[in-house]
Each structure stands twice: as C-alpha cells, then as structure tokens.
Write a protein that holds these residues in place. Sequence first.
Motif, PDB file in Angstrom:
ATOM      1  N   UNK A   1     -31.845  -6.665 -19.561  1.00 30.71           N
ATOM      2  CA  UNK A   1     -30.399  -6.911 -19.418  1.00 30.71           C
ATOM      3  C   UNK A   1     -29.824  -7.247 -20.789  1.00 30.71           C
ATOM      4  N   UNK A   2     -28.805  -6.496 -21.186  1.00 29.29           N
ATOM      5  CA  UNK A   2     -28.149  -6.703 -22.478  1.00 29.29           C
ATOM      6  C   UNK A   2     -26.815  -7.418 -22.239  1.00 29.29           C
TER       7      UNK A   2
ATOM      8  N   UNK B   1     -25.790 -10.536 -31.298  1.00 26.95           N
ATOM      9  CA  UNK B   1     -26.939 -11.048 -32.054  1.00 26.95           C
ATOM     10  C   UNK B   1     -27.837  -9.953 -32.606  1.00 26.95           C
ATOM     11  N   UNK B   2     -28.007  -8.853 -31.865  1.00 27.81           N
ATOM     12  CA  UNK B   2     -29.027  -7.880 -32.242  1.00 27.81           C
ATOM     13  C   UNK B   2     -28.480  -6.531 -32.698  1.00 27.81           C
ATOM     14  N   UNK B   3     -27.186  -6.287 -32.505  1.00 26.65           N
ATOM     15  CA  UNK B   3     -26.635  -4.996 -32.928  1.00 26.65           C
ATOM     16  C   UNK B   3     -26.652  -4.879 -34.446  1.00 26.65           C
TER      17      UNK B   3
ATOM     18  N   UNK C   1     -37.352  -5.875 -26.940  1.00 22.99           N
ATOM     19  CA  UNK C   1     -36.718  -4.659 -26.419  1.00 22.99           C
ATOM     20  C   UNK C   1     -35.213  -4.619 -26.672  1.00 22.99           C
ATOM     21  N   UNK C   2     -34.570  -5.786 -26.671  1.00 25.67           N
ATOM     22  CA  UNK C   2     -33.129  -5.814 -26.937  1.00 25.67           C
ATOM     23  C   UNK C   2     -32.833  -5.396 -28.370  1.00 25.67           C
TER      24      UNK C   2
ATOM     25  N   UNK D   1     -35.379   2.696 -25.248  1.00 19.63           N
ATOM     26  CA  UNK D   1     -34.122   3.414 -25.459  1.00 19.63           C
ATOM     27  C   UNK D   1     -33.650   3.364 -26.888  1.00 19.63           C
ATOM     28  N   UNK D   2     -34.575   3.091 -27.817  1.00 15.56           N
ATOM     29  CA  UNK D   2     -34.221   3.007 -29.225  1.00 15.56           C
ATOM     30  C   UNK D   2     -34.552   4.279 -29.992  1.00 15.56           C
TER      31      UNK D   2
END
Length: 391
Positions: free
Chosen positions: A141-142, A149-151, A285-286, A317-318
């Motif tokens: 869950x994003x 934070x991670x973008x 994963x995020x 999904x990266x």
Amino acid sequence: MNKKRCLLVRCKDIVMEDIIWGIMESGHDCDCFDIDCSTLDNDESCVDSIKKYVSANPADIVFSMNFSPTISIACRDLSIPYASWIYDCPLQSLYNDSAYNTTNYFFIFDKYLLNVCKERALPNLYYLPLAANISRLGQTIISENDEKEYSCDISFVGMPYVDGRYSFYRNNLTPDFQDELDSAAYGMIGKWDGRDHIHNILSDELIYAMSRLSAEDPGEKLNLPNRLYFEEVIIARAVAYTERRLMMEKISHLNPRWYGANVSDNDKIQGVSYYPWLSYQGTLPKAYYLSKINLSSSLHSIFSGLPLRVFDIIGSGGFILTNYQPEIEELFDIGKEIVVYHNFDEMSDLAGFFLTHESERLSILTEGYKKICDSYTYPVAVSKIISRVFR
C-alpha cells in the motif's frame, strides 16, 4: 503432482519467507520451524530439534533458502529430501562435508556456481533462477506520505562494502605481489562485458603468499578454499566499494539517492543524498516502486546469474537499470523487458535517457513485470523444485 507435506526450516541469519507463499500457492501444505543457529553452522542440538519436530510432524520434503549443514544432517538421518535454493555466491556452507549428503537437492541461481558444484561432484544439482513474490509485493500500500518520502528520479540500495581486509593483505605483501593484486582488482572495475574477470586471475605464488597472512586476517576468515576466498571475497568486496562510489559519482548530477550507505560526512559524494537501510518486506518495495530508475550493481563474485535484487525491483513494479550478466539474455528480452549497462559511461547515458523518455521507461517496466509474473514467481519455482525431487 500429489500434495506434499513441506517443512521450511528457518535459520536465524535468513529472514526470507517468500518461499512459504510459493509452497502454499502451489497447493502444498507448509509448516515452519525455527532453529537457533546460522546457515553456516553445524549444530548438533539443532539437528536433534529438527529430528524431533519431524518425528512429531511428518514431512515429505524440507526447504531452506541457501544451504544449511545442520538441516542437511537432520534430513540425512531422517532420509527426507532437503531442497536448498541457493542465492548467494560465494556460499561458505557449500564447502562443508555435509554438502555431499545424498538427500541434498541443490537449486542454484548461477550457472557458473552450478558448474563448480558439478566439478566437486555434489549430488542432485539443478539450475533455478530466482523469483519475485508478486502476491506479497502486489499487496503493498502506497500512502501519500510514502509518495512524499520515497519518490525520486534515481536510487540505489546497497552496502558500500567498506572492508579493510584488502588493505591488510596488500600492505603485507612484497611490491611485486602488491602490483599483481592491484592489477587484478583494477582490471575488473566497471566492466560487465560477459568475460570472467575474477576467477583464476591470481598466480599460485600470490595465493600462497596471502594464505600465509590469513591467520591474522582482521575479518572473519570464511571456511572457503584459499583462491575462492581471496578472489570472490577479498578482491570482489574491495572492487564493489570502488565501483559503487564511482557509479554514484558518475550520476551525481542527477541527484541520486543511496539507501543503506552508512558513510561518514567526509566520504559523502556531493549531489548524492544518503538514506538509512530499508526493511525487505516493509519499506523497500515502496522505494523500488516510487523510484523512476532503480540502479543495480552486482558483485563480480556473482559471475553469470542474476541477483535477487533484479527480481524484487521488477516484481515491485519498478524500473531497473542493471549491469550486464551472461545469463540475462536467457531470462529477459534486453531493451524490451529490462535495460542493462556494460560500463559506467553507458549507465549514465541510459539513466539520462530514461529520465526524459517516460513512455519508453513505462513500456519496459510493464513488459518486465509481465515476464516476472509469467516465469519467475515462487509458485513456478516451487513447482519445479517438487517435480524434480519427486520425479
């Protein structure tokens, strides 16, 4: 294939549990049992505890990630097949005498390592690329806070491999041997051209000179053959330290993130942002999903196969930009499902290109994810393991 009663034995140094999903999604039963020793140990008390557990809870097959002498001995005594899925190279436990137990079934991710094991006449050897747990990763869950934070445009997750052992050996060698050691290390830095730059590169005389120093090795002296230890551990990690710094310096103008590099302020590279280590099943994963480009750089000790990081990134999904490996063309369609570089100049050019060509990046990301879903999942891998053990 009939339903099997499977047992996953978890050693204290291996926290990977995705194979449980694969066993159950393949239609088999799975129990888990924890032992208080590492995969490198040969622990008699843990052997007894495994045997007692299996006596009370019968199993058709025992699984682990990487090979454990303790598990192997218990399975030998119980006459139960033991399937270990190898994802590290080098792996110290493969040189334990228990590796020759005939109840062992080895599933190895790297064809070079597979051939080494064949030359050593280990039993029941099979090639099996690694996988992604798309069932678990698909439940990530994003949140809005995660996006903040991670973008980022580009990130790398990995240790800096700060290791003083190379300097220890080098400083205690004669000048001629120092030159030979440096030549071997510098000869592989930033080169992923399909040729073997790491194995059998040191003379027997240099191996002997270094082995005479090993009693005072400042690190943990692994129970590996001397040549393997000096080439795949000492040189490979020293080269990884240099390569990862060079890699980040090369793309510093793109303001990359480096997760997991615990370096001093004096060692930080201008333009690079440093972040703490990420949890494998939580935040990692995020970060993979929210990085436009995920960099990957393999240690040269993994000569031909693809490390787990490749499957985890694509399965999250990266988008991945990774170094070339000889097996990569067998597993993916380069340029359509994955993007590879052969040196740091090419890496920098490709990073710049895909940051400005969003549709191309998303197309490759999507096709790579489809390939993972079709071919490299845990249910697919477990089905192959069970069919080969019980065929």
